[in-house]
Write a protein that holds these residues in place. Structure first.
Motif, PDB file in Angstrom:
ATOM      1  N   HIS A   1       0.835  -1.206   0.000  1.00  0.00           N
ATOM      2  CA  HIS A   1       0.000   0.000   0.000  1.00  0.00           C
ATOM      3  C   HIS A   1       0.869   1.255   0.000  1.00  0.00           C
ATOM      4  O   HIS A   1       1.755   1.411   0.832  1.00  0.00           O
ATOM      5  CB  HIS A   1      -0.911  -0.003   1.229  1.00  0.00           C
ATOM      6  CG  HIS A   1      -2.022   0.992   1.140  1.00  0.00           C
ATOM      7  ND1 HIS A   1      -1.839   2.334   1.353  1.00  0.00           N
ATOM      8  CD2 HIS A   1      -3.338   0.852   0.829  1.00  0.00           C
ATOM      9  CE1 HIS A   1      -2.984   2.968   1.208  1.00  0.00           C
ATOM     10  NE2 HIS A   1      -3.912   2.090   0.878  1.00  0.00           N
ATOM     11  N   GLY A   2       0.603   2.135  -0.969  1.00  0.00           N
ATOM     12  CA  GLY A   2       1.263   3.431  -0.998  1.00  0.00           C
ATOM     13  C   GLY A   2       2.661   3.447  -1.584  1.00  0.00           C
ATOM     14  O   GLY A   2       3.353   4.463  -1.498  1.00  0.00           O
TER      15      GLY A   2
ATOM     16  N   ASP B   1       4.396   4.217  -4.369  1.00  0.00           N
ATOM     17  CA  ASP B   1       4.123   4.881  -5.641  1.00  0.00           C
ATOM     18  C   ASP B   1       5.025   4.378  -6.767  1.00  0.00           C
ATOM     19  O   ASP B   1       4.562   4.145  -7.890  1.00  0.00           O
ATOM     20  CB  ASP B   1       4.288   6.393  -5.494  1.00  0.00           C
ATOM     21  CG  ASP B   1       3.205   7.020  -4.631  1.00  0.00           C
ATOM     22  OD1 ASP B   1       2.202   6.341  -4.329  1.00  0.00           O
ATOM     23  OD2 ASP B   1       3.358   8.202  -4.265  1.00  0.00           O
ATOM     24  N   ALA B   2       6.308   4.222  -6.478  1.00  0.00           N
ATOM     25  CA  ALA B   2       7.244   3.807  -7.523  1.00  0.00           C
ATOM     26  C   ALA B   2       6.883   2.422  -8.065  1.00  0.00           C
ATOM     27  O   ALA B   2       6.881   2.189  -9.282  1.00  0.00           O
ATOM     28  CB  ALA B   2       8.670   3.812  -6.979  1.00  0.00           C
ATOM     29  N   ALA B   3       6.565   1.499  -7.167  1.00  0.00           N
ATOM     30  CA  ALA B   3       6.202   0.143  -7.588  1.00  0.00           C
ATOM     31  C   ALA B   3       4.886   0.139  -8.348  1.00  0.00           C
ATOM     32  O   ALA B   3       4.734  -0.575  -9.356  1.00  0.00           O
ATOM     33  CB  ALA B   3       6.113  -0.784  -6.375  1.00  0.00           C
ATOM     34  N   ASN B   4       3.928   0.924  -7.891  1.00  0.00           N
ATOM     35  CA  ASN B   4       2.634   0.996  -8.577  1.00  0.00           C
ATOM     36  C   ASN B   4       2.790   1.554  -9.991  1.00  0.00           C
ATOM     37  O   ASN B   4       2.186   1.043 -10.946  1.00  0.00           O
ATOM     38  CB  ASN B   4       1.660   1.868  -7.779  1.00  0.00           C
ATOM     39  CG  ASN B   4       1.196   1.209  -6.496  1.00  0.00           C
ATOM     40  OD1 ASN B   4       1.190  -0.015  -6.375  1.00  0.00           O
ATOM     41  ND2 ASN B   4       0.808   2.011  -5.524  1.00  0.00           N
ATOM     42  N   ASN B   5       3.586   2.599 -10.129  1.00  0.00           N
ATOM     43  CA  ASN B   5       3.821   3.183 -11.447  1.00  0.00           C
ATOM     44  C   ASN B   5       4.526   2.197 -12.362  1.00  0.00           C
ATOM     45  O   ASN B   5       4.171   2.067 -13.545  1.00  0.00           O
ATOM     46  CB  ASN B   5       4.634   4.474 -11.312  1.00  0.00           C
ATOM     47  CG  ASN B   5       3.788   5.675 -10.934  1.00  0.00           C
ATOM     48  OD1 ASN B   5       3.151   6.287 -11.780  1.00  0.00           O
ATOM     49  ND2 ASN B   5       3.775   6.014  -9.662  1.00  0.00           N
ATOM     50  N   ALA B   6       5.505   1.491 -11.821  1.00  0.00           N
ATOM     51  CA  ALA B   6       6.239   0.514 -12.629  1.00  0.00           C
ATOM     52  C   ALA B   6       5.318  -0.612 -13.101  1.00  0.00           C
ATOM     53  O   ALA B   6       5.398  -1.055 -14.255  1.00  0.00           O
ATOM     54  CB  ALA B   6       7.402  -0.057 -11.823  1.00  0.00           C
ATOM     55  N   LYS B   7       4.435  -1.082 -12.236  1.00  0.00           N
ATOM     56  CA  LYS B   7       3.517  -2.144 -12.627  1.00  0.00           C
ATOM     57  C   LYS B   7       2.548  -1.658 -13.709  1.00  0.00           C
ATOM     58  O   LYS B   7       2.256  -2.389 -14.667  1.00  0.00           O
ATOM     59  CB  LYS B   7       2.739  -2.661 -11.429  1.00  0.00           C
ATOM     60  CG  LYS B   7       1.784  -3.801 -11.791  1.00  0.00           C
ATOM     61  CD  LYS B   7       1.145  -4.457 -10.585  1.00  0.00           C
ATOM     62  CE  LYS B   7       0.229  -5.599 -11.007  1.00  0.00           C
ATOM     63  NZ  LYS B   7      -0.376  -6.283  -9.852  1.00  0.00           N
ATOM     64  N   LEU B   8       2.065  -0.437 -13.570  1.00  0.00           N
ATOM     65  CA  LEU B   8       1.155   0.102 -14.584  1.00  0.00           C
ATOM     66  C   LEU B   8       1.846   0.171 -15.943  1.00  0.00           C
ATOM     67  O   LEU B   8       1.264  -0.247 -16.964  1.00  0.00           O
ATOM     68  CB  LEU B   8       0.666   1.487 -14.161  1.00  0.00           C
ATOM     69  CG  LEU B   8      -0.251   2.194 -15.167  1.00  0.00           C
ATOM     70  CD1 LEU B   8      -1.535   1.405 -15.389  1.00  0.00           C
ATOM     71  CD2 LEU B   8      -0.568   3.607 -14.700  1.00  0.00           C
ATOM     72  N   LEU B   9       3.073   0.674 -15.979  1.00  0.00           N
ATOM     73  CA  LEU B   9       3.798   0.766 -17.241  1.00  0.00           C
ATOM     74  C   LEU B   9       4.020  -0.618 -17.846  1.00  0.00           C
ATOM     75  O   LEU B   9       3.898  -0.802 -19.068  1.00  0.00           O
ATOM     76  CB  LEU B   9       5.137   1.470 -17.022  1.00  0.00           C
ATOM     77  CG  LEU B   9       5.044   2.967 -16.701  1.00  0.00           C
ATOM     78  CD1 LEU B   9       6.426   3.534 -16.424  1.00  0.00           C
ATOM     79  CD2 LEU B   9       4.369   3.734 -17.829  1.00  0.00           C
ATOM     80  N   SER B  10       4.329  -1.586 -17.001  1.00  0.00           N
ATOM     81  CA  SER B  10       4.531  -2.952 -17.483  1.00  0.00           C
ATOM     82  C   SER B  10       3.245  -3.525 -18.085  1.00  0.00           C
ATOM     83  O   SER B  10       3.259  -4.147 -19.151  1.00  0.00           O
ATOM     84  CB  SER B  10       5.018  -3.831 -16.331  1.00  0.00           C
ATOM     85  OG  SER B  10       5.128  -5.179 -16.739  1.00  0.00           O
ATOM     86  N   LYS B  11       2.124  -3.292 -17.419  1.00  0.00           N
ATOM     87  CA  LYS B  11       0.831  -3.794 -17.899  1.00  0.00           C
ATOM     88  C   LYS B  11       0.451  -3.180 -19.249  1.00  0.00           C
ATOM     89  O   LYS B  11      -0.240  -3.810 -20.060  1.00  0.00           O
ATOM     90  CB  LYS B  11      -0.260  -3.472 -16.878  1.00  0.00           C
ATOM     91  CG  LYS B  11      -0.203  -4.286 -15.597  1.00  0.00           C
ATOM     92  CD  LYS B  11      -0.904  -5.614 -15.773  1.00  0.00           C
ATOM     93  CE  LYS B  11      -1.085  -6.330 -14.465  1.00  0.00           C
ATOM     94  NZ  LYS B  11      -1.680  -7.682 -14.657  1.00  0.00           N
ATOM     95  N   LEU B  12       0.911  -1.941 -19.479  1.00  0.00           N
ATOM     96  CA  LEU B  12       0.497  -1.224 -20.683  1.00  0.00           C
ATOM     97  C   LEU B  12       1.381  -1.508 -21.892  1.00  0.00           C
ATOM     98  O   LEU B  12       1.026  -1.115 -23.011  1.00  0.00           O
ATOM     99  CB  LEU B  12       0.488   0.286 -20.410  1.00  0.00           C
ATOM    100  CG  LEU B  12      -0.677   0.805 -19.569  1.00  0.00           C
ATOM    101  CD1 LEU B  12      -0.487   2.276 -19.248  1.00  0.00           C
ATOM    102  CD2 LEU B  12      -2.006   0.589 -20.288  1.00  0.00           C
ATOM    103  N   GLU B  13       2.506  -2.182 -21.692  1.00  0.00           N
ATOM    104  CA  GLU B  13       3.458  -2.374 -22.791  1.00  0.00           C
ATOM    105  C   GLU B  13       2.808  -2.980 -24.030  1.00  0.00           C
ATOM    106  O   GLU B  13       3.044  -2.537 -25.154  1.00  0.00           O
ATOM    107  CB  GLU B  13       4.624  -3.248 -22.320  1.00  0.00           C
ATOM    108  CG  GLU B  13       5.619  -2.510 -21.451  1.00  0.00           C
ATOM    109  CD  GLU B  13       6.757  -3.412 -21.004  1.00  0.00           C
ATOM    110  OE1 GLU B  13       6.789  -4.586 -21.430  1.00  0.00           O
ATOM    111  OE2 GLU B  13       7.598  -2.940 -20.217  1.00  0.00           O
TER     112      GLU B  13
END
Length: 202
Positions: free
Chosen positions: A96-97, A99-111
C-alpha cells in the motif's frame, strides 16, 4: 448546517494536504480533523467500487469518533486495462502506498497495448459524507479528470500516478502542476467543489 467538526477518513498525507487547502478556501467554519489525530485506524475497504469504499470509510470514521465524517476514495482507471488499477490504485503492486512500484507495474501492464494512439486514463474521486455512522442518506459526489498515460514519469510534484498522467491541453503532467493549478482542475478539486456546494445547502 450545524457541524463544527468533521472527521476526514484518510491518513494519506498527499490527500490531506489537497483536501485541507480546498476546504479552507470555502470558509465554512468547519474544522477538518484527520482520523489519525483521533487514533482511528484505516477501515477495511472490501467494497467493489469507489462509492462503496468511500461510504465504508466514512461510516467507520464516524462510528469510531462519534462525529460526522467525510471520506475520499479515488484512483486511476485505464479503460484498456478494464479500468484497472481502479479501486486498487494505492496497492496495485502489493504494498500500500508504494508509488514507484505501482507506477512501474502500470507501465509494465500497458506495454502490449501501446500503439501510435495515446493511452487514455482518468482519475476518479468519490467523496462520501455521513452525518452519523448509520446515516441512511450519505452525501456522495464524484469528480473525473481525463488525461493520457505516459511511457515514463515526468515531474516531481504530487503523488501516486501523477508523474504518468499527461494533460495534453496543458502540455504538462499532473506532477508538473503546482498545488493551486492541480486543485483547480483535478478530480479531487471537482468533487470537493461539489461537496462544498452540497454542505452549503445541507
Amino acid at each position: 448546517m450545524s457541524w463544527q467538526k468533521i472527521v476526514l477518513a484518510s491518513n494519506n498525507k498527499g490527500k490531506l494536504a489537497e483536501f485541507q487547502a480546498l476546504f479552507d478556501g470555502a470558509n465554512l467554519g468547519i474544522d477538518i480533523i484527520p482520523q489519525g489525530e483521533l487514533g482511528i485506524d484505516d477501515a477495511v475497504e472490501d467494497g467493489l467500487s469507489f462509492i462503496e469504499n468511500a461510504i465504508i470509510k466514512a461510516r467507520h470514521a464516524s462510528k469510531m469518533s462519534g462525529l460526522p465524517a467525510i471520506s475520499d476514495d479515488s484512483g486511476l482507471c485505464v479503460p484498456v486495462l478494464g479500468n484497472l488499477p481502479g479501486i486498487y490504485s494505492a496497492r496495485f503492486a502489493g504494498e500500500h502506498g508504494n508509488d514507484a512500484a505501482n507506477n512501474a507495474k502500470l507501465l509494465s501492464k500497458l506495454e502490449s497495448y501501446r500503439t501510435d494512439e495515446p493511452v487514455v486514463g482518468k482519475f476518479i474521486c468519490v467523496l462520501a459524507m455521513v452525518r452519523h455512522a448509520d446515516d441512511p442518506l450519505p452525501i456522495v459526489v464524484q469528480g473525473e479528470w481525463l488525461g493520457e498515460i505516459l511511457n515514463s514519469p515526468v515531474g516531481e510534484q504530487g503523488f501516486g500516478y501523477d508523474p504518468l498522467f499527461w494533460l495534453p491541453e496543458l502540455g504538462k503532467s499532473s506532477a508538473e502542476l503546482d498545488k493551486s493549478e492541480k486543485n483547480a482542475i483535478s478530480h479531487r478539486g471537482q468533487a470537493l467543489a461539489r461537496l462544498i456546494d452540497a454542505l452549503k445547502t445541507a
